[in-house]
Motif scaffolding. Structure first.
Motif, PDB file in Angstrom:
ATOM      1  N   LEU A   6      47.797  43.668  40.789  1.00  0.00           N
ATOM      2  CA  LEU A   6      47.331  42.512  40.025  1.00  0.00           C
ATOM      3  C   LEU A   6      47.365  41.259  40.899  1.00  0.00           C
ATOM      4  O   LEU A   6      46.416  40.454  40.904  1.00  0.00           O
ATOM      5  CB  LEU A   6      48.191  42.312  38.781  1.00  0.00           C
ATOM      6  CG  LEU A   6      47.792  41.139  37.876  1.00  0.00           C
ATOM      7  CD1 LEU A   6      46.389  41.343  37.328  1.00  0.00           C
ATOM      8  CD2 LEU A   6      48.779  40.982  36.731  1.00  0.00           C
ATOM      9  N   ASN A   7      48.449  41.094  41.650  1.00  0.00           N
ATOM     10  CA  ASN A   7      48.558  39.934  42.537  1.00  0.00           C
ATOM     11  C   ASN A   7      47.455  39.951  43.592  1.00  0.00           C
ATOM     12  O   ASN A   7      46.905  38.905  43.944  1.00  0.00           O
ATOM     13  CB  ASN A   7      49.924  39.898  43.204  1.00  0.00           C
ATOM     14  CG  ASN A   7      51.043  39.574  42.227  1.00  0.00           C
ATOM     15  OD1 ASN A   7      50.798  39.020  41.158  1.00  0.00           O
ATOM     16  ND2 ASN A   7      52.270  39.915  42.583  1.00  0.00           N
ATOM     17  N   THR A   8      47.152  41.140  44.090  1.00  0.00           N
ATOM     18  CA  THR A   8      46.081  41.270  45.074  1.00  0.00           C
ATOM     19  C   THR A   8      44.737  40.862  44.467  1.00  0.00           C
ATOM     20  O   THR A   8      43.947  40.130  45.090  1.00  0.00           O
ATOM     21  CB  THR A   8      45.991  42.723  45.594  1.00  0.00           C
ATOM     22  OG1 THR A   8      47.235  43.072  46.203  1.00  0.00           O
ATOM     23  CG2 THR A   8      44.859  42.862  46.604  1.00  0.00           C
ATOM     24  N   ALA A   9      44.485  41.326  43.252  1.00  0.00           N
ATOM     25  CA  ALA A   9      43.227  40.980  42.572  1.00  0.00           C
ATOM     26  C   ALA A   9      43.128  39.473  42.359  1.00  0.00           C
ATOM     27  O   ALA A   9      42.072  38.861  42.582  1.00  0.00           O
ATOM     28  CB  ALA A   9      43.131  41.714  41.237  1.00  0.00           C
ATOM     29  N   ILE A  10      44.229  38.855  41.933  1.00  0.00           N
ATOM     30  CA  ILE A  10      44.232  37.408  41.710  1.00  0.00           C
ATOM     31  C   ILE A  10      43.993  36.654  43.014  1.00  0.00           C
ATOM     32  O   ILE A  10      43.246  35.664  43.056  1.00  0.00           O
ATOM     33  CB  ILE A  10      45.555  36.974  41.050  1.00  0.00           C
ATOM     34  CG1 ILE A  10      45.634  37.542  39.615  1.00  0.00           C
ATOM     35  CG2 ILE A  10      45.687  35.454  41.026  1.00  0.00           C
ATOM     36  CD1 ILE A  10      46.977  37.351  38.949  1.00  0.00           C
ATOM     37  N   GLU A  14      40.983  34.034  43.873  1.00  0.00           N
ATOM     38  CA  GLU A  14      41.213  32.684  44.397  1.00  0.00           C
ATOM     39  C   GLU A  14      40.479  32.465  45.714  1.00  0.00           C
ATOM     40  O   GLU A  14      40.062  31.338  46.020  1.00  0.00           O
ATOM     41  CB  GLU A  14      42.707  32.448  44.581  1.00  0.00           C
ATOM     42  CG  GLU A  14      43.469  32.366  43.262  1.00  0.00           C
ATOM     43  CD  GLU A  14      44.970  32.304  43.451  1.00  0.00           C
ATOM     44  OE1 GLU A  14      45.426  32.578  44.587  1.00  0.00           O
ATOM     45  OE2 GLU A  14      45.676  31.984  42.474  1.00  0.00           O
ATOM     46  N   ALA A  15      40.292  33.548  46.479  1.00  0.00           N
ATOM     47  CA  ALA A  15      39.574  33.460  47.753  1.00  0.00           C
ATOM     48  C   ALA A  15      38.061  33.617  47.571  1.00  0.00           C
ATOM     49  O   ALA A  15      37.325  33.704  48.555  1.00  0.00           O
ATOM     50  CB  ALA A  15      40.091  34.523  48.714  1.00  0.00           C
ATOM     51  N   GLN A  16      37.621  33.638  46.296  1.00  0.00           N
ATOM     52  CA  GLN A  16      36.207  33.788  45.956  1.00  0.00           C
ATOM     53  C   GLN A  16      35.638  35.140  46.407  1.00  0.00           C
ATOM     54  O   GLN A  16      34.425  35.289  46.563  1.00  0.00           O
ATOM     55  CB  GLN A  16      35.372  32.649  46.563  1.00  0.00           C
ATOM     56  CG  GLN A  16      35.734  31.261  46.063  1.00  0.00           C
ATOM     57  CD  GLN A  16      35.392  31.062  44.585  1.00  0.00           C
ATOM     58  OE1 GLN A  16      34.314  31.428  44.148  1.00  0.00           O
ATOM     59  NE2 GLN A  16      36.310  30.482  43.827  1.00  0.00           N
ATOM     60  N   LYS A  17      36.513  36.131  46.590  1.00  0.00           N
ATOM     61  CA  LYS A  17      36.063  37.481  46.932  1.00  0.00           C
ATOM     62  C   LYS A  17      35.970  38.288  45.634  1.00  0.00           C
ATOM     63  O   LYS A  17      36.737  39.216  45.377  1.00  0.00           O
ATOM     64  CB  LYS A  17      37.018  38.132  47.923  1.00  0.00           C
ATOM     65  CG  LYS A  17      37.072  37.396  49.273  1.00  0.00           C
ATOM     66  CD  LYS A  17      38.050  38.067  50.244  1.00  0.00           C
ATOM     67  CE  LYS A  17      38.077  37.338  51.582  1.00  0.00           C
ATOM     68  NZ  LYS A  17      39.021  37.955  52.554  1.00  0.00           N
ATOM     69  N   LEU A  18      35.000  37.878  44.824  1.00  0.00           N
ATOM     70  CA  LEU A  18      34.929  38.389  43.458  1.00  0.00           C
ATOM     71  C   LEU A  18      34.528  39.863  43.402  1.00  0.00           C
ATOM     72  O   LEU A  18      35.021  40.608  42.550  1.00  0.00           O
ATOM     73  CB  LEU A  18      33.956  37.536  42.640  1.00  0.00           C
ATOM     74  CG  LEU A  18      34.292  36.039  42.566  1.00  0.00           C
ATOM     75  CD1 LEU A  18      33.276  35.320  41.690  1.00  0.00           C
ATOM     76  CD2 LEU A  18      35.704  35.815  42.027  1.00  0.00           C
ATOM     77  N   ALA A  19      33.637  40.282  44.280  1.00  0.00           N
ATOM     78  CA  ALA A  19      33.207  41.684  44.257  1.00  0.00           C
ATOM     79  C   ALA A  19      34.368  42.623  44.568  1.00  0.00           C
ATOM     80  O   ALA A  19      34.529  43.673  43.924  1.00  0.00           O
ATOM     81  CB  ALA A  19      32.071  41.896  45.264  1.00  0.00           C
ATOM     82  N   GLU A  20      35.199  42.241  45.545  1.00  0.00           N
ATOM     83  CA  GLU A  20      36.353  43.069  45.881  1.00  0.00           C
ATOM     84  C   GLU A  20      37.350  43.126  44.724  1.00  0.00           C
ATOM     85  O   GLU A  20      37.905  44.182  44.403  1.00  0.00           O
ATOM     86  CB  GLU A  20      37.041  42.524  47.136  1.00  0.00           C
ATOM     87  CG  GLU A  20      36.190  42.632  48.402  1.00  0.00           C
ATOM     88  CD  GLU A  20      36.895  42.041  49.603  1.00  0.00           C
ATOM     89  OE1 GLU A  20      38.107  42.283  49.752  1.00  0.00           O
ATOM     90  OE2 GLU A  20      36.245  41.318  50.384  1.00  0.00           O
ATOM     91  N   GLN A 201      35.891  25.051  52.770  1.00  0.00           N
ATOM     92  CA  GLN A 201      37.222  25.479  52.356  1.00  0.00           C
ATOM     93  C   GLN A 201      37.567  25.024  50.935  1.00  0.00           C
ATOM     94  O   GLN A 201      38.663  25.301  50.442  1.00  0.00           O
ATOM     95  CB  GLN A 201      38.278  24.923  53.331  1.00  0.00           C
ATOM     96  CG  GLN A 201      38.042  25.285  54.785  1.00  0.00           C
ATOM     97  CD  GLN A 201      37.996  26.782  55.007  1.00  0.00           C
ATOM     98  OE1 GLN A 201      38.804  27.519  54.447  1.00  0.00           O
ATOM     99  NE2 GLN A 201      37.045  27.235  55.811  1.00  0.00           N
ATOM    100  N   SER A 202      36.646  24.340  50.287  1.00  0.00           N
ATOM    101  CA  SER A 202      36.912  23.845  48.934  1.00  0.00           C
ATOM    102  C   SER A 202      37.175  25.005  47.982  1.00  0.00           C
ATOM    103  O   SER A 202      36.513  26.045  48.042  1.00  0.00           O
ATOM    104  CB  SER A 202      35.722  23.028  48.431  1.00  0.00           C
ATOM    105  OG  SER A 202      35.893  22.690  47.071  1.00  0.00           O
ATOM    106  N   THR A 203      38.125  24.815  47.071  1.00  0.00           N
ATOM    107  CA  THR A 203      38.514  25.888  46.152  1.00  0.00           C
ATOM    108  C   THR A 203      37.867  25.752  44.774  1.00  0.00           C
ATOM    109  O   THR A 203      38.206  26.509  43.868  1.00  0.00           O
ATOM    110  CB  THR A 203      40.047  25.917  45.986  1.00  0.00           C
ATOM    111  OG1 THR A 203      40.490  24.637  45.506  1.00  0.00           O
ATOM    112  CG2 THR A 203      40.722  26.234  47.306  1.00  0.00           C
ATOM    113  N   VAL A 204      36.959  24.794  44.603  1.00  0.00           N
ATOM    114  CA  VAL A 204      36.305  24.671  43.297  1.00  0.00           C
ATOM    115  C   VAL A 204      35.454  25.908  43.046  1.00  0.00           C
ATOM    116  O   VAL A 204      34.942  26.538  43.979  1.00  0.00           O
ATOM    117  CB  VAL A 204      35.432  23.392  43.193  1.00  0.00           C
ATOM    118  CG1 VAL A 204      36.268  22.152  43.401  1.00  0.00           C
ATOM    119  CG2 VAL A 204      34.275  23.433  44.153  1.00  0.00           C
ATOM    120  N   SER A 205      35.289  26.266  41.780  1.00  0.00           N
ATOM    121  CA  SER A 205      34.496  27.447  41.433  1.00  0.00           C
ATOM    122  C   SER A 205      33.042  27.233  41.830  1.00  0.00           C
ATOM    123  O   SER A 205      32.571  26.095  41.962  1.00  0.00           O
ATOM    124  CB  SER A 205      34.582  27.724  39.938  1.00  0.00           C
ATOM    125  OG  SER A 205      33.881  26.731  39.210  1.00  0.00           O
TER     126      SER A 205
END
Length: 519
Positions: A6-10, A14-20, A201-205
């Motif tokens: 679960l932590n890995t998925a989160i 957060e890293a915008q690696k949504l497909a993974e 590097q911005s973390t905004v969605s």
């Protein structure tokens, strides 16, 4: 699902690696279908991608297991609400607050549902409760800002925007609100926004990044820098829109034209309901539908219901979630009179919620233009008004407006132009086969001679003339569309031929418009 997974998925999210993250969570659910945490986390991936249908599926699965987790129910309510399914969202939002009345987000979602249900007093109270729950958050103030904007209360929305800005001046959502209102709260708002959207590097969605790009574009356009404005209008649009399949749309339009013929309607003449209550105002977005709704709603015998999602949801249900597809045509072909009329009766019940005393009710859902087959069968005595605005003005306005993800044909200029051509083709077909009278209302004619056009529109709706309709800008009902500020102003002509100032930047659009491009 282990906590490490679960932590890995989160972390991937957060890293915008949504497909993974999606693949990891789907694997976990295949092993443990009752894992509420996996379902909830996967739903957050789909929400980020604006895929609310799949998000809902996994939130419903999570809610069956995590029956005491308020965040599951508030998130489910939010997803239903953004799909326009406000009545369905309400009990979930209320349950979330009952489970956890100290969470700001729960009160805020409940307020958003009340706002969209046109219960502003209840919405305002929920947002105030959110402030009480977390006085250091700018978000309840932003929600109040949005609410008061729909109501046209400038003093109130400026007060809440200032409060949000004081709490968190660099919050991207605060910057977005300041830019979209042209507020002087932050004279450096353009610089602050461009720093965010140009920062890899911005973390905004992705969704918020896209909206910020549109805001930067609008700010630059207002300053007269059209070239730079279009740089931002064209940047990061995928945060709002997924790719649009023009080939599929071509097949859909061909199927609509082939299936819904004169014979189809003649065979169903006796399916009609007797109600004269609906007034359907439709056309492409940004074509003037809000203005027409406002002028009719000023009539003492009429009310405005805004963009009613009922028919879209009814057809979605008929097609079993497939939209315009072979399954829809098969189902419609087998529907009898009673089944058709049941849909119509439910629709009348739905619009009567907005004003039970109104003789006529305006439904200004623009994309009802592709649902006219159903509306004309059920309500031949209704009034139908098709808004027509210059194609170049319509499409350039759409292109520079951050419409929601439903409008994915707005992904780029070429796709938008080709979609518009197919819309006009479909309207030409309806004109030939539908058993109803449609008023084709020119936006330009309205702007140039509003009194005469206003009289004609009111007459078309079967209403006696009332001078209040000329004061369309004085209406006090909530307005949710992007034209809400213009709708509260007197008629102005600056939007006519607006495309000309964009001409060098919209060549792909003008080419795609083909015969509908200005000569």
């Amino acid at each position: 699902m282990s906590q490490n997974m679960l932590n890995t998925a989160i972390s991937l999210i957060e890293a915008q690696k949504l497909a993974e993250a999606e693949h990891l969570l789907l694997d976990a659910i295949s092993v443990d279908p009752q894992n509420a945490r996996a379902h909830f986390t996967l739903a957050s991936v789909y929400i980020t991608q604006n895929d609310h249908n799949r998000a809902e599926t996994h939130l419903q699965a999570a809610a069956k297991v995590a029956k005491k987790q308020a965040i599951v129910f508030s998130t489910l309510a939010h997803v239903l609400n953004v799909q326009g399914r406000n009545e369905e969202a309400l009990p979930h939002a209320r349950k979330a607050v009952s489970l956890d009345s100290k969470a700001e987000f729960n009160h805020r979602v409940l307020g958003e549902v009340y706002a969209d249900l046109r219960r502003p007093v209840m919405a305002r109270q929920s947002f105030q409760n959110a402030i009480t729950a977390n006085p250091e958050s700018p978000h309840p103030h932003l929600s109040l800002f949005e609410l008061e904007t729909t109501l046209g209360d400038k003093d109130a929305y400026e007060k809440h925007l200032a409060a949000a800005q004081k709490i968190e001046p660099n919050d991207p959502n605060v910057l977005l609100a300041i830019a979209n209102t042209g507020s002087s709260l932050n004279p450096r708002v353009l610089d602050d926004i461009t720093k965010i959207v140009e920062d890899p590097q911005s973390t905004v969605s992705q969704n918020l990044r896209s909206k910020l790009c549109f805001a930067a574009g609008k700010t630059l356009e207002a300053d007269g820098d059209i070239s730079r404005a279009f740089h931002y209008f064209g940047k990061d649009r995928s945060g709002l829109y997924q790719s649009f399949n023009l080939q599929k749309r071509r097949l859909q339009v061909n199927a609509l034209k082939s299936f819904f013929t004169r014979d189809f309607f003649e065979q169903r003449q006796d399916y009609a309901l007797s109600s004269e209550q609906p007034i359907f105002v439709f056309g492409m977005p940004r074509s003037g539908t809000t203005l027409v709704e406002q002028l009719i709603a000023r009539h003492p015998s009429a009310s405005g219901a805004g963009e009613v999602n009922f028919m879209a949801n009814a057809i979605f249900s008929l097609s079993q979630g497939q939209g315009i597809s072979p399954g829809l045509f098969e189902r419609v072909g087998g529907l009898g009179k009673r089944e058709f009329q049941k849909i119509g009766q439910k629709y009348i019940t739905e619009i009567q919620k907005f004003d039970k005393k109104a003789k006529r009710t305006v439904d200004k859902m623009p994309h009802n233009f592709e649902r006219l087959w159903l509306l004309s069968i059920l309500f031949p005595k209704a009034a139908f008004i098709h808004l027509e605005r210059s194609p170049a003005d319509t499409c350039s306005s759409i292109y520079t407006t951050p419409l929601d993800s439903f409008h994915s044909y707005n992904i780029d200029q070429e796709t938008l132009g080709q979609y518009y051509c197919m819309y006009r083709e479909l309207m030409d077909h309806w004109q030939e086969v539908l058993p109803i009278s449609i008023r084709h209302q020119s936006y330009e004619a309205m702007v140039n001679d509003f009194p005469d056009e206003c009289h004609a529109i009111v007459e078309h709706c079967g209403l006696a003339w009332d001078a209040a309709c000329l004061e369309h800008h004085l209406g006090d009902q909530q307005i949710f569309t992007f034209s809400k500020e213009q709708a509260r102003q007197k008629i102005f002509r600056s939007s006519v031929n607006r495309w000309q100032k964009y001409e060098t930047e919209i060549q792909p659009l003008l080419k795609a418009l083909g015969p509908y491009a200005p000569s």
